[in-house]
Design a protein around this motif. Sequence first.
Motif, short mmCIF file in Angstrom:
data_model
loop_
_atom_site.label_atom_id
_atom_site.label_comp_id
_atom_site.label_asym_id
_atom_site.label_seq_id
_atom_site.Cartn_x
_atom_site.Cartn_y
_atom_site.Cartn_z
N GLY A 109 2.48 5.38 -4.04
CA GLY A 109 2.60 5.99 -2.71
C GLY A 109 2.92 4.94 -1.67
O GLY A 109 3.55 3.93 -1.95
N GLY A 120 -1.94 7.32 -4.31
CA GLY A 120 -2.45 7.85 -5.56
C GLY A 120 -2.79 6.70 -6.49
O GLY A 120 -2.59 5.53 -6.15
N GLY A 140 -3.97 11.93 -7.10
CA GLY A 140 -3.79 11.59 -5.69
C GLY A 140 -5.10 11.09 -5.08
O GLY A 140 -6.19 11.38 -5.57
#
Length: 168
Positions: A109, A120, A140
Amino acid sequence: MTFETRNKPIGFAQRTRKNLEYVSNARSRNEDVHIVTHLVNSMLGIVVVPHQHYSKMAFWSVTLKELRWPKWDITLDVPKRGKPKTKTLGHLVWHLRNAAAHGRFEFIGEQDSRNLSEVGLVVHDAPGEGQEPNWQAEIGGPDLYRFCLLLAEHIERSIKSADGTNAG
């Protein structure tokens, strides 16, 4: 809340959960804390230590399908050393314990974001040092946070129930 002694794995997990909640609350007030890093650090007290000490207890046998928890997206699952595919909480936590203990994780991410919703985690497990992973899962940031809290609560309730003590 009354804590067990920190010398017991459950006491260490209780304190880890409290610290995780504290750091999360501090981050929500825009304080300069690294919630994403702290969340992965918390896996030591919530995943590694409890699994090491309580791995033979029945509460791990709940299937992943039964849990109403955030889901890990398991993208690779080749059984090793007599272990079946990942179907129970115990199997999942065994892989997470291995990944955390051997540093087999990477953040995905937004690079260096302190916002859980932008980050995540991918974790890997492998049969041995230097070998290719045979298990991989992704989650996540917000789901990892919720998973860790639910796992800590599940372990605490189960241990207290097995000890015959009040879970409250």
